[in-house]
Design an enzyme around this catalytic site. Structure first.
Site, mmCIF file in Angstrom:
data_model
loop_
_atom_site.group_PDB
_atom_site.id
_atom_site.type_symbol
_atom_site.label_atom_id
_atom_site.label_comp_id
_atom_site.label_asym_id
_atom_site.label_seq_id
_atom_site.Cartn_x
_atom_site.Cartn_y
_atom_site.Cartn_z
ATOM 1 N N SER A 287 -9.803 -1.035 6.978
ATOM 2 C CA SER A 287 -9.398 -0.703 5.630
ATOM 3 C C SER A 287 -8.528 -1.938 5.174
ATOM 4 O O SER A 287 -8.273 -1.969 3.884
ATOM 5 C CB SER A 287 -8.388 0.355 5.728
ATOM 6 N N LYS B 298 0.847 -1.226 -0.114
ATOM 7 C CA LYS B 298 0.115 -0.057 0.197
ATOM 8 C C LYS B 298 0.713 1.366 0.048
ATOM 9 O O LYS B 298 1.973 1.160 0.551
ATOM 10 C CB LYS B 298 -1.030 -0.189 1.318
ATOM 11 N N SER C 222 -9.904 1.472 2.917
ATOM 12 C CA SER C 222 -8.899 2.071 1.972
ATOM 13 C C SER C 222 -7.908 1.570 1.339
ATOM 14 O O SER C 222 -7.519 1.938 0.551
ATOM 15 C CB SER C 222 -8.458 3.243 2.743
HETATM 16 N N1 GLN Z 1 -13.080 3.562 6.624
HETATM 17 C C1 GLN Z 1 -12.645 3.914 7.829
HETATM 18 C C2 GLN Z 1 -12.074 5.324 7.865
HETATM 19 O O1 GLN Z 1 -12.383 6.025 6.659
HETATM 20 C C3 GLN Z 1 -11.286 3.226 7.951
HETATM 21 C C4 GLN Z 1 -10.035 3.576 7.288
HETATM 22 C C5 GLN Z 1 -8.872 2.601 7.576
HETATM 23 O O2 GLN Z 1 -8.927 1.674 8.217
HETATM 24 N N2 GLN Z 1 -7.979 3.251 7.298
HETATM 25 O O3 GLN Z 1 -11.724 5.982 8.716
#
Ligand code: GLN
Length: 499
Positions: A180, A80, A156
């Site tokens: 994410s 990532k 994400s």
């Molecule tokens: N979807 C969650 C957020 O927007 C988690 C994001 C993540 O785990 N980086 O914060």
């Protein structure tokens, strides 16, 4: 061999050891798949082809010379793009702010992949600074779901999940602050694990919410995820929250998986309003497989679950506003052209560098930390966080793990939730508790909807029980063999056909 990329990482390793293939061929196949399909999927923000090829050839030579190689020897790995790499690839976090940023050092997990002889083929797309649930918040355009290019891959870490689902790389790393890793794993039909907070060093992970962030692996199978976790787990003196505790043998745990006597908790609150009926049916069918194999099902209750999303979005935004204060146009990252003074330089650099969701989070976080609101929001959220953890501690005194859906729905159309941040935040309803409570959780495929979209089963456990969670995940994988099913776009060996 027909299609090298159909092999799992574990199978690739066996084929390499038997000299049926070479690392050079595997890396070449991975780069060719990226070249043919990534124009449509957009899983990658940057790739390293020449360097990866050279590394692969060097590993092949060492193998021929009889040298002992690391556990990822010759395997293509995607990471990532919020993990620092110093080898010429930028570390952008999918943000204009860091578009041209080249990290001066490697993240701990990157060092470990290299030490294990893995070959990094590229860096994957994400929601800007990992803030989002669909990968649509990337400043460089969204990733598309390989199962249906009109749909989101989840986020994400959508690029990493899509790369593994489209067989561009057998293994990938993501980060999970509130789901994410698990959410995109579920929506892309792959396995994704968020380890216990402290199991993996965060050194070199660009910080979003430091008390929640954790790095973890993606693979097509549970065994592959176990292989990758083994490589990245462990203490690191440069992350004061990493825990000095030996990692068990994860692959051995997966091999000896059994449901006999396993006590599975089913949180009542996970099967309530808001859960899609088809997802619920597939998750319940999966749980029935465990019962048939000798597990004992226990209904449990998590009374504070109702506050998890709200609590998460206060804690996460508070920490985000503090962490992202470092992007001031002075040290590194985007700097505006010709500012008239220092204040304008900072404010314009930030206004130009950050996208709308990141700005929303910084504003929310600054608000909940501001004097007068600190006690009412931030401090209260910390207290509720403790209550949520208490619910889970009580559950784990009774059961070995908890099971439920990873996501309330299968993948949704691109654009469907971008105008409604609250709808987007609700996709995290089942995943954020694990981060608030610092516990590990895995998403494993448990079937497909009538429209052919993958659905994930989430398994949560007490701290440092990754071995047990992976063993449990292996049982439904063995029963269903979902990992063998290919996205329609792979039909015709790389010639893109939309499902
Ligand atoms: N979807 C969650 C957020 O927007 C988690 C994001 C993540 O785990 N980086 O914060």
């Amino acid at each position: 061999m027909a299609d090298l990329l159909e092999l799992t990482a574990t199978e690739m390793t066996a084929a390499l050891e038997r000299r049926e293939t070479t690392s050079r061929d595997l890396v070449a196949a991975s780069l060719a798949r990226m070249a043919s399909l990534d124009g449509q999927v957009h899983a990658f923000l940057s790739t390293r082809s020449e360097a990866a090829r050279k590394e692969a050839e060097a590993i092949d030579r060492r193998r021929l010379a009889g040298e002992k190689l690391g556990p990822l020897a010759g395997l293509p790995v995607a990471i990532k793009d919020n993990l620092c790499t110093s080898d010429g690839l930028p570390t952008t976090c999918a943000s204009r702010m860091l578009e041209k940023f080249h990290a001066p050092y490697d993240a701990n997990v990157v060092e470990k992949i290299r030490a294990a002889d893995g070959v990094i083929v590229g860096k994957t797309n994400l929601d800007e600074f990992a803030m989002g649930s669909s990968t649509e918040n990337s400043a460089f355009g969204p990733t598309h779901n390989p199962w249906n290019l009109d749909l989101v891959p989840g986020g994400s870490s959508g690029g990493s999940a899509a790369a593994v689902a489209a067989r561009m790389a057998p293994l990938a790393l993501g980060s999970d602050t509130g789901g994410s890793i698990r959410l995109p794993a579920s929506l892309c039909g792959v396995v994704g694990l968020k380890p216990t907070y402290g199991r993996v060093s965060r050194y070199g992970l660009v910080a979003f919410a430091s008390s929640l962030d954790q790095i973890g692996p993606f693979g097509r199978t549970v065994a592959d995820v176990a292989l990758m976790l083994q490589v990245i787990a462990g203490w690191d003196g440069r992350d004061s929250t990493s825990v000095n505790r030996p990692a068990p043998d994860y692959a051995a745990a997966v091999r000896s998986a059994s449901a006999q006597g396993l006590r599975i908790g089913l949180p009542r609150e996970f099967f309530a309003a808001g859960l899609d009926a088809e997802v619920e049916r597939l998750v319940r069918e999966a749980i029935a497989v465990y019962e048939k194999a000798g597990a004992k099902l226990v209904e449990v209750s998590l009374p504070h679950f109702a506050y998890a999303v709200e609590t998460y979005y206060i804690v996460a935004t508070a920490e985000c506003s503090s962490n992202l204060a470092r992007y001031d146009g002075v040290h590194y990252g985007h700097r505006t052209a010709e500012p008239s003074d220092l204040i304008e330089m900072m404010s314009r650099s930030r206004a130009e560098g950050f996208g709308p969701e990141v700005k929303r989070r910084i504003m929310l976080g600054t608000y909940v930390l501001s004097s007068g609101y600190y006690d009412a929001y931030y401090l209260k959220a910390l207290k509720v966080r403790q209550l949520i953890k208490g619910d889970l501690d009580r559950a784990f005194a009774q059961v070995d793990c908890l099971m439920g859906p990873t996501s309330p729905t299968a993948a949704w159309p691109l654009g469907a939730k971008t105008a409604d941040p609250l709808a987007m935040y609700l996709s995290d309803i089942y995943t954020v508790s694990a981060n608030l409570a610092t516990i590990p959780a895995v998403s494993v495929p448990c079937g497909f909807t009538a429209a052919g979209l993958p659905v994930g089963l989430q398994i949560m456990g007490d701290v440092f029980t990754e071995d047990r969670l992976l063993a449990a995940a292996a049982i439904i994988e063995r029963e269903r063999q979902d990992w063998q099913r290919r996205p329609g776009m792979l039909a015709g060996d790389g010639k893109a056909v939309q499902t």
